[in-house]
Design an enzyme around this catalytic site. Structure first.
Site, short mmCIF file in Angstrom:
data_model
loop_
_atom_site.label_atom_id
_atom_site.label_comp_id
_atom_site.label_asym_id
_atom_site.label_seq_id
_atom_site.Cartn_x
_atom_site.Cartn_y
_atom_site.Cartn_z
N ASP A 1 -10.98 4.30 -10.36
CA ASP A 1 -10.19 5.40 -10.93
C ASP A 1 -9.07 5.78 -9.95
O ASP A 1 -9.31 6.48 -8.96
CB ASP A 1 -11.16 6.57 -11.18
CG ASP A 1 -10.49 7.80 -11.74
OD1 ASP A 1 -9.25 7.89 -11.69
OD2 ASP A 1 -11.22 8.69 -12.21
N HIS B 1 13.82 -5.85 -1.64
CA HIS B 1 13.54 -5.27 -2.96
C HIS B 1 14.43 -5.89 -4.02
O HIS B 1 13.99 -6.26 -5.09
CB HIS B 1 13.81 -3.75 -2.93
CG HIS B 1 12.57 -2.97 -2.69
ND1 HIS B 1 12.24 -1.87 -3.42
CD2 HIS B 1 11.57 -3.14 -1.83
CE1 HIS B 1 11.09 -1.39 -3.00
NE2 HIS B 1 10.68 -2.14 -2.02
C1 MEV Z 1 8.59 1.96 -2.37
O1 MEV Z 1 7.75 1.78 -3.48
C2 MEV Z 1 7.77 2.33 -1.16
C3 MEV Z 1 8.57 2.66 0.10
O2 MEV Z 1 9.54 3.67 -0.19
C4 MEV Z 1 7.58 3.16 1.12
C5 MEV Z 1 8.19 3.75 2.38
O3 MEV Z 1 9.30 4.26 2.33
O4 MEV Z 1 7.48 3.69 3.41
C6 MEV Z 1 9.32 1.46 0.60
#
Ligand code: MEV
Length: 443
Positions: free
Chosen positions: A300, A397
């Protein structure tokens, strides 16, 4: 178009799936035919399997898929795991795999379960003499155990059960408010049903015994049970995961020296410790890893999220769940967090993929799963913060996001191959991808 001008419907849950969809499609969607096509596309062709999913919740109309990925090469306490992760965010599994590989070559992850105590409470209002209440609870304590004996029998055989039932006086926070603060050991089960059943029985016992307690006044006898429910705040159901290595082994890239990298990592964690705006995002990155394993193993994630964030605020300010230090030329990075998990009960035997994922993890006990999940969180945080303090996250990303953009634009296989190659040496931006794809198509 007169959308949403529909009347309330009664007896919806009793309609057949087809009728539910017909109603929904005609009342709430702009294209009923397409609505039905999309919903049906996601039905499982195996009717038995679809029925199983239909019956997990009420009013099921279809299934919402999430990708299930694997992050291999996780060396945890000398054992190698391939960790299943269910998540939609494109970079999470890649980041976990990268961190696993990095730490696998530096001794791997070390984990410890600190405690496994679960919590539940009976909240009640008592208008009367506190001393008498204390004496009463002490007098009837054996009754709580006797009355729940049928419920606790099989849990006791497995080594679990009720650990403690304590009276807590919270009348300074809210007039006449008290609780039975109860702790449990639920072994490999998450234990929600077990705990809630015990609590509801405690509440009934409390009411009954109060009515019959000769020294109580009529008002005292009339204590009011408000509710009985487990708590998802489990600060003593705690696990720790850690990595460490000599600083010189932090040779991530030519752009930054190991010492500078270690110092920047420690700085970044210090910032997340003192600054809630950063801590929330920092911990969100940790939860990317944690939730993905929680989902894959049928646990969960809302319960875990709620408990973890409460724990992150335990000192009165929302703070980082991870910690880092440099000591004697060693870099140490660790996480400590509460995780109430189950590897039996719930979806674990019911959902074929959950069952398979647990099998892949070697049929872990709840304690083992706590350790695996904590590692996934630590790895994710290492990957995120190490990118943030070096290259920034957008490069990685956007590379991962490229495929989403191409899919949105209905790119063919050939176009995808060409553009993946193109963006190996060019920065990915949404506009850049649109332009490159248009140029390719025009040629
Ligand atoms: C994105 O999903 C998560 C991050 O923003 C985490 C972070 O900033 O440490 C990259």
């Amino acid at each position: 178009m007169e959308l949403y001008m529909t009347k309330p419907i009664s007896g919806f849950s009793k309609l057949s799936k087809k009728d539910k969809i017909d109603w929904l499609a005609s009342e709430y969607t702009t294209d009923p035919i397409q609505t039905k096509t999309i919903l049906e596309q996601y039905w499982n062709s195996d009717e038995k399997l679809q029925k199983l999913h239909d019956e997990f919740i009420e009013n099921t109309i279809t299934n919402l898929y999430l990708p299930l990925g694997i992050a291999p090469n996780f060396l945890i306490n000398e054992k190698l795991y391939a960790i299943p992760m269910a998540i939609e965010e494109s970079s999470v599994v890649a980041a976990a795999s990268k961190a696993a590989k990095f730490w696998g070559g530096r001794g791997g992850f070390k984990t410890t379960v600190i405690d496994t105590e679960k919590v539940g409470q009976v909240h009640f209002i008592f208008k009367g003499d506190v001393k008498k209440l204390e004496t009463f609870i002490n007098a009837i304590r054996p009754k709580f155990y006797e009355d729940t004996a049928v419920l606790t029998e099989s849990m006791s055989k497995r080594g679990g059960g009720i650990k403690d039932i304590a009276l807590r006086n919270l009348s300074e926070k809210l007039d006449n408010y008290y609780q039975l603060h109860c702790t449990f050991e639920t072994m490999d089960a998450m234990g929600a049903n077990f705990i809630n059943s015990c609590l509801e029985q405690f509440a009934a016992t409390l009411k009954r015994e109060a009515q019959n307690y000769a020294t109580f006044t009529e008002t005292e006898k009339d204590l009011e049970v408000v509710m009985s429910i487990l708590s998802n705040y489990v600060p003593n159901c705690l696990v720790r995961a850690e990595v460490s290595c000599p600083i010189e082994a932090l040779n991530l890239s030519k752009e930054i020296s190991p010492v500078a990298f270690a110092q920047k990592m420690v700085r970044a964690i210090e910032i997340a410790k003192v600054e809630p705006y950063r801590a929330v995002t920092h911990n969100k990155g940790i939860m990317n890893g944690i939730d993905a394993v929680i989902m894959a193993t049928g646990n969960d994630f809302r319960a875990i999220e709620a408990g973890v964030h409460a724990y992150a605020s335990k000192n009165g300010r929302y703070s980082s769940l991870t910690h880092a230090e440099i000591k004697n030329d060693m870099f140490r990075f660790w996480i400590e967090l509460p995780l109430a998990l189950g590897t039996v009960g719930g979806l674990t035997k019911l959902h074929p993929l959950v069952k398979l994922n647990l099998d892949m993890l070697g049929q872990p006990s709840a304690k083992e799963l706590m350790q695996i999940v904590a590692v996934a969180g630590l790895a994710q945080n290492f990957a995120a913060v190490s990118s943030l303090v070096t290259t920034g996250i957008q490069k990685g990303h956007m590379k991962m996001h490229l495929m989403n953009i191409l899919n949105q634009m209905n790119a063919t296989h050939e176009e995808k191959d060409a553009l993946v190659l193109h963006f190996k040496t060019n920065t990915v931006t949404h506009r850049g991808v649109v332009i490159a794809l248009e140029a390719l198509r025009n040629n």
